[in-house]
Design a protein around this motif. Structure first.
Motif, PDB file in Angstrom:
ATOM      1  N   UNK A 188       0.839  -1.183   0.000  1.00 52.72           N
ATOM      2  CA  UNK A 188       0.000   0.000   0.000  1.00 52.72           C
ATOM      3  C   UNK A 188       0.882   1.244   0.000  1.00 52.72           C
ATOM      4  N   UNK A 189       0.567   2.184  -0.835  1.00 54.50           N
ATOM      5  CA  UNK A 189       1.350   3.394  -0.981  1.00 54.50           C
ATOM      6  C   UNK A 189       0.994   4.397   0.111  1.00 54.50           C
ATOM      7  N   UNK A 190       2.023   4.888   0.786  1.00 51.42           N
ATOM      8  CA  UNK A 190       1.799   5.919   1.798  1.00 51.42           C
ATOM      9  C   UNK A 190       1.911   7.279   1.139  1.00 51.42           C
ATOM     10  N   UNK A 191       1.017   8.186   1.500  1.00 51.65           N
ATOM     11  CA  UNK A 191       1.018   9.539   0.947  1.00 51.65           C
ATOM     12  C   UNK A 191       1.059  10.535   2.093  1.00 51.65           C
ATOM     13  N   UNK A 192       1.611  11.678   1.813  1.00 55.99           N
ATOM     14  CA  UNK A 192       1.723  12.741   2.801  1.00 55.99           C
ATOM     15  C   UNK A 192       0.534  13.678   2.666  1.00 55.99           C
ATOM     16  N   UNK A 193      -0.288  13.749   3.721  1.00 54.46           N
ATOM     17  CA  UNK A 193      -1.461  14.601   3.753  1.00 54.46           C
ATOM     18  C   UNK A 193      -1.437  15.435   5.022  1.00 54.46           C
ATOM     19  N   UNK A 194      -2.153  16.564   4.997  1.00 54.76           N
ATOM     20  CA  UNK A 194      -2.412  17.279   6.244  1.00 54.76           C
ATOM     21  C   UNK A 194      -3.443  16.474   7.014  1.00 54.76           C
ATOM     22  N   UNK A 195      -3.172  16.220   8.269  1.00 59.04           N
ATOM     23  CA  UNK A 195      -4.052  15.392   9.079  1.00 59.04           C
ATOM     24  C   UNK A 195      -5.358  16.113   9.395  1.00 59.04           C
ATOM     25  N   UNK A 196      -6.451  15.371   9.302  1.00 55.49           N
ATOM     26  CA  UNK A 196      -7.741  15.953   9.685  1.00 55.49           C
ATOM     27  C   UNK A 196      -8.125  15.572  11.109  1.00 55.49           C
ATOM     28  N   UNK A 197      -7.457  14.588  11.672  1.00 52.50           N
ATOM     29  CA  UNK A 197      -7.771  14.132  13.025  1.00 52.50           C
ATOM     30  C   UNK A 197      -6.793  14.686  14.062  1.00 52.50           C
ATOM     31  N   UNK A 198      -5.502  14.728  13.718  1.00 51.85           N
ATOM     32  CA  UNK A 198      -4.459  15.121  14.657  1.00 51.85           C
ATOM     33  C   UNK A 198      -3.878  16.458  14.210  1.00 51.85           C
ATOM     34  N   UNK A 199      -4.587  17.540  14.530  1.00 50.57           N
ATOM     35  CA  UNK A 199      -4.102  18.843  14.097  1.00 50.57           C
ATOM     36  C   UNK A 199      -4.328  19.882  15.171  1.00 50.57           C
ATOM     37  N   UNK A 200      -3.424  20.874  15.160  1.00 48.81           N
ATOM     38  CA  UNK A 200      -3.548  22.016  16.059  1.00 48.81           C
ATOM     39  C   UNK A 200      -3.823  23.278  15.243  1.00 48.81           C
ATOM     40  N   UNK A 201      -3.050  23.490  14.179  1.00 43.57           N
ATOM     41  CA  UNK A 201      -3.282  24.635  13.300  1.00 43.57           C
ATOM     42  C   UNK A 201      -3.824  24.164  11.959  1.00 43.57           C
ATOM     43  N   UNK A 202      -2.940  23.581  11.149  1.00 40.76           N
ATOM     44  CA  UNK A 202      -3.348  23.153   9.813  1.00 40.76           C
ATOM     45  C   UNK A 202      -3.208  21.655   9.596  1.00 40.76           C
ATOM     46  N   UNK A 203      -2.672  20.915  10.560  1.00 35.28           N
ATOM     47  CA  UNK A 203      -2.531  19.470  10.432  1.00 35.28           C
ATOM     48  C   UNK A 203      -1.244  19.022   9.783  1.00 35.28           C
ATOM     49  N   UNK A 204      -0.288  19.942   9.607  1.00 29.66           N
ATOM     50  CA  UNK A 204       0.964  19.592   8.946  1.00 29.66           C
ATOM     51  C   UNK A 204       1.787  18.649   9.812  1.00 29.66           C
ATOM     52  N   UNK A 205       2.002  18.997  11.077  1.00 29.83           N
ATOM     53  CA  UNK A 205       2.804  18.144  11.959  1.00 29.83           C
ATOM     54  C   UNK A 205       2.130  16.790  12.170  1.00 29.83           C
ATOM     55  N   UNK A 206       0.810  16.777  12.308  1.00 30.66           N
ATOM     56  CA  UNK A 206       0.084  15.516  12.442  1.00 30.66           C
ATOM     57  C   UNK A 206       0.219  14.655  11.207  1.00 30.66           C
ATOM     58  N   UNK A 207       0.180  15.283  10.024  1.00 28.96           N
ATOM     59  CA  UNK A 207       0.337  14.542   8.781  1.00 28.96           C
ATOM     60  C   UNK A 207       1.731  13.972   8.623  1.00 28.96           C
ATOM     61  N   UNK A 208       2.744  14.760   8.991  1.00 24.42           N
ATOM     62  CA  UNK A 208       4.122  14.276   8.923  1.00 24.42           C
ATOM     63  C   UNK A 208       4.310  13.126   9.906  1.00 24.42           C
ATOM     64  N   UNK A 209       3.740  13.247  11.103  1.00 22.58           N
ATOM     65  CA  UNK A 209       3.853  12.171  12.092  1.00 22.58           C
ATOM     66  C   UNK A 209       3.177  10.895  11.602  1.00 22.58           C
ATOM     67  N   UNK A 210       2.010  11.011  10.977  1.00 27.74           N
ATOM     68  CA  UNK A 210       1.353   9.826  10.433  1.00 27.74           C
ATOM     69  C   UNK A 210       2.180   9.205   9.327  1.00 27.74           C
ATOM     70  N   UNK A 211       2.772  10.040   8.480  1.00 32.07           N
ATOM     71  CA  UNK A 211       3.581   9.545   7.375  1.00 32.07           C
ATOM     72  C   UNK A 211       4.829   8.819   7.885  1.00 32.07           C
ATOM     73  N   UNK A 212       5.481   9.394   8.911  1.00 33.59           N
ATOM     74  CA  UNK A 212       6.693   8.797   9.469  1.00 33.59           C
ATOM     75  C   UNK A 212       6.407   7.728  10.507  1.00 33.59           C
ATOM     76  N   UNK A 213       5.139   7.602  10.891  1.00 36.52           N
ATOM     77  CA  UNK A 213       4.696   6.640  11.908  1.00 36.52           C
ATOM     78  C   UNK A 213       5.399   6.863  13.246  1.00 36.52           C
ATOM     79  N   UNK A 214       5.398   8.137  13.663  1.00 43.34           N
ATOM     80  CA  UNK A 214       5.915   8.512  14.974  1.00 43.34           C
ATOM     81  C   UNK A 214       4.841   9.314  15.692  1.00 43.34           C
ATOM     82  N   UNK A 215       5.081   9.601  16.943  1.00 41.75           N
ATOM     83  CA  UNK A 215       4.127  10.387  17.730  1.00 41.75           C
ATOM     84  C   UNK A 215       4.163  11.846  17.260  1.00 41.75           C
ATOM     85  N   UNK A 216       3.008  12.433  17.106  1.00 42.54           N
ATOM     86  CA  UNK A 216       2.938  13.808  16.610  1.00 42.54           C
ATOM     87  C   UNK A 216       3.553  14.805  17.584  1.00 42.54           C
ATOM     88  N   UNK A 217       3.581  14.477  18.865  1.00 35.67           N
ATOM     89  CA  UNK A 217       4.196  15.360  19.850  1.00 35.67           C
ATOM     90  C   UNK A 217       5.685  15.520  19.561  1.00 35.67           C
TER      91      UNK A 217
END
Length: 115
Positions: A1-30
């Motif tokens: 399955x291909x992983x894609x980089x998206x702005x997160x809609x579930x784990x976001x504080x401002x725009x979801x960029x850090x949450x999306x990067x964390x989901x993509x890298x499979x690390x904790x968003x904190x």
């Protein structure tokens, strides 16, 4: 399955960029957020990158969380609805700017057709 980089809609504080990067890298968003804050304090450069990524990264599709246990009609958190309002306002402003640009281009084209 291909992983894609998206702005997160579930784990976001401002725009979801850090949450999306964390989901993509499979690390904790904190960890991603702390890293961005530390780099920003030290260099100031990540703010520009964050804003560019917020404009460039696509929003996460609504089907991305279809099988993770979240219900389709779950009530959002209080802060989550405010961010959805911000996203919808940004979408509305983008559409309004596009319509204005189309009208301007039509006026320019009509000037050349009249010559």
């Amino acid at each position: 399955m291909e992983r894609r980089l998206y702005r997160s809609s579930q784990d976001k504080r401002l725009f979801g960029v850090c949450g999306g990067i964390a989901q993509f890298l499979r690390v904790d968003s904190t960890l991603v957020r702390v890293g961005v804050v530390i780099l920003t304090v030290c260099t100031g450069f990540p703010i520009l990158i964050y804003l560019l990524m917020a404009m460039i990264m696509p929003k996460e599709p609504s089907w991305a969380f279809a099988g993770d246990g979240f219900g389709l009609y779950d009530t959002p958190k209080a802060g989550h609805s405010r961010m959805n309002d911000l996203d919808s306002e940004i979408d509305r402003l983008e559409k309004q700017a596009l319509v204005q640009e189309v009208h301007r281009l039509r006026e320019e084209l009509s000037k050349y057709r009249g010559l």
